[in-house]
Design a protein around this motif. Sequence first.
Motif, mmCIF file in Angstrom:
data_model
loop_
_atom_site.group_PDB
_atom_site.id
_atom_site.type_symbol
_atom_site.label_atom_id
_atom_site.label_comp_id
_atom_site.label_asym_id
_atom_site.label_seq_id
_atom_site.Cartn_x
_atom_site.Cartn_y
_atom_site.Cartn_z
ATOM 1 N N LEU A 164 0.795 -1.216 0.000
ATOM 2 C CA LEU A 164 0.000 0.000 0.000
ATOM 3 C C LEU A 164 0.835 1.277 0.000
ATOM 4 C CD1 LEU A 164 -2.795 -1.049 2.532
ATOM 5 C CD2 LEU A 164 -2.812 -1.193 0.035
ATOM 6 N N THR A 165 2.133 1.134 0.164
ATOM 7 C CA THR A 165 3.013 2.304 0.175
ATOM 8 C C THR A 165 4.267 2.012 -0.646
ATOM 9 O OG1 THR A 165 4.270 1.623 2.133
ATOM 10 C CG2 THR A 165 2.243 2.900 2.511
ATOM 11 N N ILE A 166 5.017 3.067 -0.935
ATOM 12 C CA ILE A 166 6.297 2.909 -1.622
ATOM 13 C C ILE A 166 7.225 2.051 -0.777
ATOM 14 C CG2 ILE A 166 8.380 4.126 -2.393
ATOM 15 C CD1 ILE A 166 6.091 4.514 -4.282
ATOM 16 N N GLU A 167 7.191 2.280 0.528
ATOM 17 C CA GLU A 167 8.058 1.531 1.441
ATOM 18 C C GLU A 167 7.719 0.041 1.437
ATOM 19 O OE1 GLU A 167 6.459 4.342 2.187
ATOM 20 O OE2 GLU A 167 8.247 5.648 2.119
ATOM 21 N N ASP A 168 6.452 -0.300 1.282
ATOM 22 C CA ASP A 168 6.037 -1.703 1.228
ATOM 23 C C ASP A 168 6.617 -2.416 0.009
ATOM 24 O OD1 ASP A 168 4.517 -1.358 3.503
ATOM 25 O OD2 ASP A 168 2.647 -1.016 2.409
ATOM 26 N N ILE A 169 6.783 -1.681 -1.074
ATOM 27 C CA ILE A 169 7.220 -2.280 -2.339
ATOM 28 C C ILE A 169 8.734 -2.170 -2.536
ATOM 29 C CG2 ILE A 169 6.883 -2.237 -4.846
ATOM 30 C CD1 ILE A 169 4.167 -0.894 -4.312
ATOM 31 N N ASN A 170 9.314 -1.120 -2.017
ATOM 32 C CA ASN A 170 10.734 -0.841 -2.251
ATOM 33 C C ASN A 170 11.639 -1.699 -1.362
ATOM 34 O OD1 ASN A 170 12.966 0.467 -3.396
ATOM 35 N ND2 ASN A 170 12.963 2.059 -1.806
ATOM 36 N N LYS A 171 11.545 -3.016 -1.561
ATOM 37 C CA LYS A 171 12.339 -3.968 -0.784
ATOM 38 C C LYS A 171 12.922 -5.028 -1.723
ATOM 39 C CE LYS A 171 9.266 -3.545 3.246
ATOM 40 N NZ LYS A 171 8.317 -4.288 4.135
ATOM 41 N N PRO A 172 14.101 -5.547 -1.429
ATOM 42 C CA PRO A 172 14.711 -6.579 -2.283
ATOM 43 C C PRO A 172 13.860 -7.835 -2.415
ATOM 44 C CG PRO A 172 16.325 -5.647 -0.785
ATOM 45 C CD PRO A 172 14.997 -5.128 -0.345
ATOM 46 N N LEU A 192 11.619 2.959 -6.745
ATOM 47 C CA LEU A 192 11.784 1.594 -6.223
ATOM 48 C C LEU A 192 13.174 1.037 -6.528
ATOM 49 C CD1 LEU A 192 8.312 0.222 -7.418
ATOM 50 C CD2 LEU A 192 8.892 1.154 -5.161
ATOM 51 N N PRO A 193 14.225 1.756 -6.148
ATOM 52 C CA PRO A 193 15.587 1.300 -6.468
ATOM 53 C C PRO A 193 15.999 0.030 -5.725
ATOM 54 C CG PRO A 193 15.669 3.160 -4.962
ATOM 55 C CD PRO A 193 14.239 3.018 -5.377
ATOM 56 N N ASN A 194 15.341 -0.255 -4.621
ATOM 57 C CA ASN A 194 15.718 -1.436 -3.821
ATOM 58 C C ASN A 194 14.897 -2.676 -4.145
ATOM 59 O OD1 ASN A 194 17.637 0.093 -2.347
ATOM 60 N ND2 ASN A 194 16.021 0.873 -1.008
ATOM 61 N N ALA A 195 13.852 -2.518 -4.941
ATOM 62 C CA ALA A 195 13.007 -3.667 -5.274
ATOM 63 C C ALA A 195 13.709 -4.566 -6.287
ATOM 64 C CB ALA A 195 11.671 -3.179 -5.825
ATOM 65 N N PHE A 244 -0.010 6.872 -6.354
ATOM 66 C CA PHE A 244 1.270 7.460 -5.968
ATOM 67 C C PHE A 244 1.519 8.794 -6.681
ATOM 68 C CE2 PHE A 244 2.629 2.820 -5.391
ATOM 69 C CZ PHE A 244 2.353 2.843 -4.022
ATOM 70 N N THR A 245 1.025 8.927 -7.894
ATOM 71 C CA THR A 245 1.223 10.147 -8.681
ATOM 72 C C THR A 245 -0.099 10.586 -9.287
ATOM 73 O OG1 THR A 245 1.683 8.938 -10.735
ATOM 74 C CG2 THR A 245 3.572 9.418 -9.301
ATOM 75 N N LYS A 246 -0.072 11.734 -9.946
ATOM 76 C CA LYS A 246 -1.262 12.232 -10.641
ATOM 77 C C LYS A 246 -0.819 12.826 -11.977
ATOM 78 C CE LYS A 246 -5.489 14.896 -9.911
ATOM 79 N NZ LYS A 246 -6.230 15.800 -8.980
ATOM 80 N N SER A 247 -1.379 12.318 -13.065
ATOM 81 C CA SER A 247 -1.000 12.769 -14.397
ATOM 82 C C SER A 247 -2.220 12.745 -15.313
ATOM 83 C CB SER A 247 0.108 11.877 -14.985
ATOM 84 O OG SER A 247 1.255 11.871 -14.165
ATOM 85 N N GLU A 248 -1.982 13.081 -16.582
ATOM 86 C CA GLU A 248 -3.042 13.048 -17.594
ATOM 87 C C GLU A 248 -2.531 12.353 -18.853
ATOM 88 O OE1 GLU A 248 -5.888 16.891 -17.165
ATOM 89 O OE2 GLU A 248 -3.856 17.316 -17.858
ATOM 90 N N LYS A 249 -3.460 11.813 -19.608
ATOM 91 C CA LYS A 249 -3.153 11.259 -20.914
ATOM 92 C C LYS A 249 -3.406 12.320 -21.981
ATOM 93 C CE LYS A 249 -2.221 7.086 -19.462
ATOM 94 N NZ LYS A 249 -0.810 6.625 -19.460
ATOM 95 N N GLY A 250 -2.570 12.295 -23.036
ATOM 96 C CA GLY A 250 -2.727 13.244 -24.123
ATOM 97 C C GLY A 250 -2.282 12.621 -25.434
#
Length: 286
Positions: A164-172, A192-195, A244-250
Amino acid sequence: MLRTWKTVLLTGVFTLTLTGTSYVSPDLFPTSNVSAASASVNAPGQLKKAETSQLDEIIKRGYIRVGMTGDYKPFSYLNPETNEYEGFDVDAAKELAKDLGVEVRFVQTTWSDMMNDLLADKFDIAAGGVTRNTARQKTAYVSQGYITFGKAPLVRAEDKDKYLTIEDINKPSVRVGVNPGGTNEVFVRQYLPNANVTVVDNNLDIPHLVADGTYDVMITDTVEAMTYAKADPRLYAALTDKPFTKSEKGYMIPRGDFVYASYLEMWMDEMKLQGKFDELYKKWME
């Protein structure tokens, strides 16, 4: 006699006054005839020869070339059974061609090659889930947005409360599958450099690999995550309400063509005003 003298005097004063203020009446001083048409022809703006817009070229040739990856549901998908493109932006491209009075021809590209292919004139417009960002705007022209989304994890349904968080996923210990060359990989490399990250060439394969346990997480757009979770009960689209982020499609076209860009923006405005984007959303995303 007195009345005549006053008339002469007043006429002389009036004439001197007009001359002193630089006003020259055509009744008092004859001038040469200056043509307004001649002045407009010689104006600086008229001396420049307008370049042909890509919009004119598209209309003249009778078809528009649309670059798509075909691997990004629900925006674009190259169906192997029919060998036809289908999806939200496929239908939108057909609407664009219809408004232009031309045919549409789809050109396959990849996320890694999309920008270079556009610059090499392999197609007139890139579509199919293109994310708006300043990096792309430096090299091409990216249109206004037509749908808002964010990056979120697609996981197995049994793990819906685990990542549910970046920290939850960013693990080896967390195995992440990502497609190459797009904004998904940019996000993974940055956050996610550590995943334990694996780049999978075919984006369509990753959801199935998450479902069967090969990977734990697929970082993708909320819209795509929801599409796959809807189609496969083994999957769960997490954080779609708070990505985690907010963007648009174009849509992306070559930069520097004001005429073409202006037409594209007005066409998109009309698609919104007439509710056609809403219709496509209901068809492909609800």
